[in-house]
Design a protein around this motif. Sequence first.
Motif, PDB file in Angstrom:
ATOM      1  N   LYS A 111       0.853  -1.193   0.000  1.00 23.12           N
ATOM      2  CA  LYS A 111       0.000   0.000   0.000  1.00 23.12           C
ATOM      3  C   LYS A 111       0.881   1.233   0.000  1.00 23.12           C
ATOM      4  O   LYS A 111       1.845   1.335   0.759  1.00 23.12           O
ATOM      5  N   ARG A 112       0.550   2.201  -0.830  1.00 24.92           N
ATOM      6  CA  ARG A 112       1.387   3.380  -0.980  1.00 24.92           C
ATOM      7  C   ARG A 112       0.886   4.529  -0.127  1.00 24.92           C
ATOM      8  O   ARG A 112      -0.316   4.799  -0.039  1.00 24.92           O
ATOM      9  N   VAL A 113       1.859   5.199   0.509  1.00 19.81           N
ATOM     10  CA  VAL A 113       1.572   6.314   1.408  1.00 19.81           C
ATOM     11  C   VAL A 113       2.421   7.506   0.986  1.00 19.81           C
ATOM     12  O   VAL A 113       3.598   7.346   0.636  1.00 19.81           O
ATOM     13  N   ALA A 114       1.838   8.680   1.007  1.00 20.95           N
ATOM     14  CA  ALA A 114       2.565   9.885   0.622  1.00 20.95           C
ATOM     15  C   ALA A 114       3.726  10.140   1.580  1.00 20.95           C
ATOM     16  O   ALA A 114       3.577  10.023   2.795  1.00 20.95           O
ATOM     17  N   LEU A 115       4.873  10.478   1.037  1.00 19.18           N
ATOM     18  CA  LEU A 115       6.045  10.765   1.867  1.00 19.18           C
ATOM     19  C   LEU A 115       5.893  12.091   2.607  1.00 19.18           C
ATOM     20  O   LEU A 115       6.533  12.314   3.630  1.00 19.18           O
ATOM     21  N   ASP A 116       5.066  12.959   2.076  1.00 18.26           N
ATOM     22  CA  ASP A 116       4.777  14.243   2.716  1.00 18.26           C
ATOM     23  C   ASP A 116       3.264  14.374   2.766  1.00 18.26           C
ATOM     24  O   ASP A 116       2.636  14.870   1.834  1.00 18.26           O
ATOM     25  N   ILE A 117       2.666  13.880   3.835  1.00 17.02           N
ATOM     26  CA  ILE A 117       1.216  13.826   3.923  1.00 17.02           C
ATOM     27  C   ILE A 117       0.585  15.214   3.912  1.00 17.02           C
ATOM     28  O   ILE A 117      -0.531  15.404   3.454  1.00 17.02           O
ATOM     29  N   GLY A 118       1.320  16.213   4.372  1.00 15.86           N
ATOM     30  CA  GLY A 118       0.782  17.570   4.418  1.00 15.86           C
ATOM     31  C   GLY A 118       0.516  18.165   3.046  1.00 15.86           C
ATOM     32  O   GLY A 118      -0.506  18.820   2.822  1.00 15.86           O
ATOM     33  N   SER A 119       1.436  17.966   2.100  1.00 13.74           N
ATOM     34  CA  SER A 119       1.274  18.498   0.742  1.00 13.74           C
ATOM     35  C   SER A 119       1.928  17.526  -0.232  1.00 13.74           C
ATOM     36  O   SER A 119       2.980  17.809  -0.794  1.00 13.74           O
TER      37      SER A 119
END
Length: 297
Positions: A206-214
């Motif tokens: 499952k892929r997750v954003a490395l910078d969840i804020g932007s």
Amino acid sequence: MGVYLGNYCYVMIIVLVLGKEVRSQSLKNGYYSSSCPRAESIGCDGSVLIKGKSAEQAALANGGLRGFEVIDDAKAQLELECPGVVSCADILALAARDAVDLSSGPSWRVPTGRKDGRISFASEASNLPSPFDSVAVQKQKFEAKGLDAHDLVTLLGAHTIGQTDCLFFRYRLYNYTVTGNSDPTISPSFLTQLKTLCPPNGDPSKRVALDIGSPSKFDVSFFKNLRDGNGILESDQRLWSDSETNDVVRKYASTIRGLLGLRFDKEFGQAMVKMSSIEVKTDVDGEVRKVCSKINY
């Protein structure tokens, strides 16, 4: 480790070529101005593009790389425009620049004139930066290529866009010390958020954003995340605990010292040009592949 942003390739960070540092004087801005004037608008040694069970693309360290189809598409268009002229290695360097530019980040002049490598082995990926590396190991790997600690932090700032797999950081959430504890450098609120995204028995891919804020904007949010204990990868978060790299992170994260992100934008472009000039192949040292995923035969 690579990142994926929409349909744009940002493979390069991440793919430091192995061996001794060799800077080529053959690279120059506007290399294709006469031979293929529209090369940059259509649009390393490109060994990571080669497909095969034993090729670099198959290595675990490159498991997160995405966007190869974009490079293949650009190459196909360039072969129609200027057959056998523009290398896959140059396309890769130009695509990296364009990915940042299209994400509201800076743009920079990319010196071109690279040739494509003829060899690609998964075993050569062992010296690539790893999400599990300590800062000392990261520094060692970058220094082996003529890149200093400042370059290290600046280039890892590319993690302000893109994604990674749960596989690469889930151990920080549940079994960091082999006793079921979580990594204490993760802020409590962010830990809860990450556990929701990556449950203990969930899909490791499952892929997750490395910078969840932007996640889709190239900015200094990544550095502020490290300051606040909100780094996804352990190798990234550790930059905050090392005195030398901490100073650079603080500078970029600060509104005043970072000059609202302008300093990072400028220095990132400079570091990219520096890195993309390492160990390039020119002239008879390489070839111009007809298809980026295959060596010419």
